[in-house]
Design a protein around this motif. Structure first.
Motif, PDB file in Angstrom:
ATOM      1  N   PHE A   1      -3.770   4.602  23.371  1.00 31.75           N
ATOM      2  CA  PHE A   1      -2.479   4.895  23.343  1.00 31.75           C
ATOM      3  C   PHE A   1      -1.339   4.169  21.943  1.00 31.75           C
ATOM      4  N   THR A   2      -2.400   5.087  20.444  1.00 36.51           N
ATOM      5  CA  THR A   2      -1.041   4.751  19.752  1.00 36.51           C
ATOM      6  C   THR A   2      -0.810   6.066  18.745  1.00 36.51           C
ATOM      7  N   PHE A   3      -0.148   5.924  17.377  1.00 35.41           N
ATOM      8  CA  PHE A   3      -0.733   7.280  16.229  1.00 35.41           C
ATOM      9  C   PHE A   3      -2.253   7.094  16.072  1.00 35.41           C
ATOM     10  N   ILE A   4      -2.298   8.095  16.058  1.00 36.20           N
ATOM     11  CA  ILE A   4      -3.894   7.876  15.712  1.00 36.20           C
ATOM     12  C   ILE A   4      -4.239   8.144  13.821  1.00 36.20           C
ATOM     13  N   ALA A   5      -3.529   7.615  13.208  1.00 34.44           N
ATOM     14  CA  ALA A   5      -3.443   6.996  12.448  1.00 34.44           C
ATOM     15  C   ALA A   5      -4.316   5.169  12.118  1.00 34.44           C
ATOM     16  N   SER A   6      -4.316   4.890  13.707  1.00 33.56           N
ATOM     17  CA  SER A   6      -4.760   3.751  13.744  1.00 33.56           C
ATOM     18  C   SER A   6      -6.354   3.766  13.455  1.00 33.56           C
ATOM     19  N   ALA A   7      -6.418   4.584  14.833  1.00 33.33           N
ATOM     20  CA  ALA A   7      -8.137   5.074  14.840  1.00 33.33           C
ATOM     21  C   ALA A   7      -8.589   5.820  12.821  1.00 33.33           C
ATOM     22  N   ASN A   8      -7.768   6.734  13.072  1.00 29.14           N
ATOM     23  CA  ASN A   8      -8.475   7.327  10.982  1.00 29.14           C
ATOM     24  C   ASN A   8      -8.355   5.935  10.018  1.00 29.14           C
TER      25      ASN A   8
ATOM     26  N   LEU B   1      -5.653   8.621  22.589  1.00 23.59           N
ATOM     27  CA  LEU B   1      -7.218   9.150  21.560  1.00 23.59           C
ATOM     28  C   LEU B   1      -8.288   9.770  21.953  1.00 23.59           C
ATOM     29  N   HIS B   2      -9.116   9.875  23.049  1.00 28.48           N
ATOM     30  CA  HIS B   2     -10.262   9.811  23.206  1.00 28.48           C
ATOM     31  C   HIS B   2     -10.597  11.363  23.705  1.00 28.48           C
ATOM     32  N   LYS B   3      -9.069  12.241  23.791  1.00 27.71           N
ATOM     33  CA  LYS B   3      -9.226  13.357  24.345  1.00 27.71           C
ATOM     34  C   LYS B   3      -8.492  14.423  22.729  1.00 27.71           C
ATOM     35  N   GLN B   4      -8.806  13.353  22.124  1.00 27.36           N
ATOM     36  CA  GLN B   4      -8.254  14.265  20.960  1.00 27.36           C
ATOM     37  C   GLN B   4      -9.178  15.365  20.215  1.00 27.36           C
TER      38      GLN B   4
ATOM     39  N   ALA C   1       1.190  -1.304  -0.240  1.00 33.12           N
ATOM     40  CA  ALA C   1       0.126   0.101  -0.040  1.00 33.12           C
ATOM     41  C   ALA C   1       1.397   1.186  -0.242  1.00 33.12           C
ATOM     42  N   PRO C   2       0.432   2.455  -0.432  1.00 24.65           N
ATOM     43  CA  PRO C   2       1.151   3.611  -0.481  1.00 24.65           C
ATOM     44  C   PRO C   2       2.058   4.084   0.775  1.00 24.65           C
ATOM     45  N   ASN C   3       1.441   3.167   1.868  1.00 26.10           N
ATOM     46  CA  ASN C   3       1.586   3.894   3.718  1.00 26.10           C
ATOM     47  C   ASN C   3       0.847   3.028   4.094  1.00 26.10           C
ATOM     48  N   GLY C   4       1.359   3.323   5.903  1.00 25.93           N
ATOM     49  CA  GLY C   4       0.810   2.494   6.813  1.00 25.93           C
ATOM     50  C   GLY C   4      -0.591   2.705   6.888  1.00 25.93           C
ATOM     51  N   THR C   5      -1.232   3.929   6.773  1.00 29.10           N
ATOM     52  CA  THR C   5      -2.233   4.466   7.057  1.00 29.10           C
ATOM     53  C   THR C   5      -3.399   3.573   6.211  1.00 29.10           C
ATOM     54  N   LEU C   6      -2.947   3.167   4.878  1.00 28.86           N
ATOM     55  CA  LEU C   6      -3.343   2.936   3.488  1.00 28.86           C
ATOM     56  C   LEU C   6      -3.457   1.569   3.150  1.00 28.86           C
ATOM     57  N   ALA C   7      -2.589   1.059   4.271  1.00 25.24           N
ATOM     58  CA  ALA C   7      -2.211  -0.768   4.864  1.00 25.24           C
ATOM     59  C   ALA C   7      -3.694  -0.964   5.305  1.00 25.24           C
ATOM     60  N   LEU C   8      -3.409   0.124   6.627  1.00 25.78           N
ATOM     61  CA  LEU C   8      -4.637  -0.916   7.444  1.00 25.78           C
ATOM     62  C   LEU C   8      -6.122  -0.257   6.971  1.00 25.78           C
ATOM     63  N   TYR C   9      -6.571   1.423   6.156  1.00 30.28           N
ATOM     64  CA  TYR C   9      -8.329   1.103   5.827  1.00 30.28           C
ATOM     65  C   TYR C   9      -7.560   0.226   4.672  1.00 30.28           C
ATOM     66  N   LEU C  10      -7.251  -0.331   3.374  1.00 27.02           N
ATOM     67  CA  LEU C  10      -6.785  -1.098   2.603  1.00 27.02           C
ATOM     68  C   LEU C  10      -7.270  -3.310   3.800  1.00 27.02           C
ATOM     69  N   GLY C  11      -6.729  -3.130   4.850  1.00 28.15           N
ATOM     70  CA  GLY C  11      -7.038  -4.499   5.596  1.00 28.15           C
ATOM     71  C   GLY C  11      -8.041  -4.497   6.105  1.00 28.15           C
ATOM     72  N   LEU C  12      -8.814  -3.736   6.676  1.00 27.61           N
ATOM     73  CA  LEU C  12     -10.060  -3.344   7.270  1.00 27.61           C
ATOM     74  C   LEU C  12     -10.939  -3.392   5.921  1.00 27.61           C
ATOM     75  N   ARG C  13     -11.503  -3.206   5.140  1.00 25.06           N
ATOM     76  CA  ARG C  13     -11.479  -2.915   3.605  1.00 25.06           C
ATOM     77  C   ARG C  13     -11.874  -4.682   3.326  1.00 25.06           C
TER      78      ARG C  13
ATOM     79  N   ILE D   1      -7.378  -7.520  13.548  1.00 26.44           N
ATOM     80  CA  ILE D   1      -6.495  -6.290  12.498  1.00 26.44           C
ATOM     81  C   ILE D   1      -5.436  -6.621  13.610  1.00 26.44           C
ATOM     82  N   GLU D   2      -3.699  -6.962  12.878  1.00 26.82           N
ATOM     83  CA  GLU D   2      -2.378  -5.669  14.240  1.00 26.82           C
ATOM     84  C   GLU D   2      -1.858  -5.008  13.313  1.00 26.82           C
ATOM     85  N   ASP D   3      -2.503  -3.798  14.278  1.00 28.96           N
ATOM     86  CA  ASP D   3      -1.129  -2.433  13.702  1.00 28.96           C
ATOM     87  C   ASP D   3       0.300  -2.972  13.762  1.00 28.96           C
ATOM     88  N   ALA D   4       0.906  -3.340  13.012  1.00 23.98           N
ATOM     89  CA  ALA D   4       2.742  -4.003  13.386  1.00 23.98           C
ATOM     90  C   ALA D   4       3.609  -2.846  12.288  1.00 23.98           C
ATOM     91  N   ALA D   5       3.027  -1.434  12.157  1.00 21.09           N
ATOM     92  CA  ALA D   5       3.538  -0.558  11.601  1.00 21.09           C
ATOM     93  C   ALA D   5       4.943   0.040  12.314  1.00 21.09           C
TER      94      ALA D   5
END
Ligand SMILES: *Cc1c(COP(=O)(O)O)cnc(C)c1O
Length: 370
Positions: free
Chosen positions: A79-86, A315-318, A52-64, A150-154
């Motif tokens: 507690f993670t980089f926001i890309a996991s949730a986005n 994340l819940h405070k973002q 995938a073009p980046n880790g965020t889109l890898a997660l999106y692709l995986g979820l889809r 789905i593991e975020d192993a970024a």
């Protein structure tokens, strides 16, 4: 002395690899990408992989590819980089945040029970900073509650938990090759699975809804998630140095650990250490928790020209999620943010710099005591 937080471990080896792409005119997804894919699958022990073009889109692709979409809920650590949730947001599903353990900063699996609703479809453990979620325990929770994993192993390429690679436990595992990850291609992402049906979903989604290029009949709706051979050439060069990267990162970790395990300050600051099941351990950053909030220490270090980083903001405070989450009592992620510090740690960081950083930390606490 000036010490930066991070720099990528690239040199003439990557440079030559890129030149080779130009000489051969391989500038999009081609032979180098295939070679890089096979090497990564072998390293991870996974049957199938797609880029995938980046880790965020890898997660999106995986979820889809798992069929996650509007109306579904996915459990994500607070507690993670926001890309996991986005990535969850991007599918139209809703991330549901669960607190972490303070000892390893991983999702608290017992706490996941309270997050379950009839809409919960999947859970996303995130292996952070070189630490690893207890996957056997998480998989049994997922199985008992009929959840996809789905593991975020970024941040966890090359790390094993009891001999098995991070990213290869769940239905899907996702990796990032961003500039500060253990292995970088500049930008880049990778998705692995051992399930043929999921793999086919991934292929259709990333390649305009068809299995192979060269045909203009598209059985499904899909998109373009290509990587380029230029990136893959960098990736292959990085793979050839992977053992060196791992060894340098471990040397740095041990040096910090030894110097900060000093009687005078051992009460004030603790390097977060990996559990014994993690081997090899590859610290994404050297991280520590301080007894008092870490902000004043980071300020002091900044004055001494040492670049530190805070931990991830819960994340819940973002601000961007403000109207979506009521702000449940997630105590440990808030504590980690307030007391965490990322120390400079990149493969080329020298012993002199590490000693300067540690002496500066000691000076700070000495100054406070007087
Ligand atoms: C880097 C990272 C991502 C996102 O990867 P990008 O390649 O930057 O899109 C997702 N999750 C975690 C934990 C990361 O560290």
């Amino acid at each position: 002395m000036k010490v930066v937080q991070f720099e990528p471990f690239i040199d003439h080896i990557e440079y030559e690899a890129i030149k080779d792409c130009f000489d051969k005119k391989w500038i999009t997804e081609g032979p180098k990408t295939l070679e890089f894919k096979n090497a990564l699958c072998e390293m991870i022990g996974a049957k199938y992989g797609v880029f995938a073009p980046n880790g965020t889109l890898a997660l999106y692709l995986g979820l889809r590819a798992l069929g996650i979409g509007p109306g579904d809920e996915v459990i994500v650590p607070d507690f993670t980089f926001i890309a996991s949730a986005n990535a969850v947001e991007m599918t139209g599903a809703t991330p549901v945040f669960v607190d972490i353990n303070l000892d390893d900063l991983q999702i608290n699996i017992e706490g996941c029970h309270n997050a379950l609703t009839p809409r919960t479809k999947a859970i996303m453990p995130v292996h952070l900073y070189g630490m690893v979620t207890n996957m056997p325990q998480l998989l049994s929770f997922a199985k008992n509650n009929n959840l996809l994993v789905i593991e975020d192993a970024a941040q966890a390429l090359g790390i094993n938990w009891e001999g098995k690679a991070c990213g290869n436990f769940g239905d899907i595992g996702c990796f990032s090759f961003f500039a500060d990850k253990t292995l970088t291609t500049g930008e880049g992402g990778f998705v692995v699975t051992n399930n043929k049906e999921i793999y086919e979903n991934l292929c259709y989604l990333r390649n305009q809804g068809r299995m192979n290029r060269g045909t203009f009949e598209h059985p499904h709706i899909g998109y373009n998630f290509r990587m380029t051979d230029i990136q893959s050439a960098i990736g292959l060069a990085q793979l050839s140095k992977f053992d060196t990267i791992v060894s340098l990162k471990n040397t740095i970790f041990h040096s910090y650990n030894e110097q900060l395990n000093n009687l005078d300050i051992v009460e004030e600051i603790t390097v977060v250490r990996p559990r014994k099941e993690i081997n090899p351990f590859i610290p994404f950053r050297v991280i520590a928790l301080t007894k008092e909030p870490s902000a004043p220490l980071m300020n002091y270090m900044k004055q001494k020209e040492i670049e530190t980083r805070t931990f991830f903001y819960p994340l819940h405070k973002q601000p961007c999620f403000k109207n979506k989450f009521s702000g449940e009592n997630l105590i440990n992620s808030v504590y980690a943010y307030n007391h965490g510090i990322c120390l400079p740690s990149y493969p080329r960081l020298g012993e002199t710099e590490i000693t300067y950083v540690c002496d500066t930390i000691k000076d700070y606490y000495k100054g406070k005591r007087i």
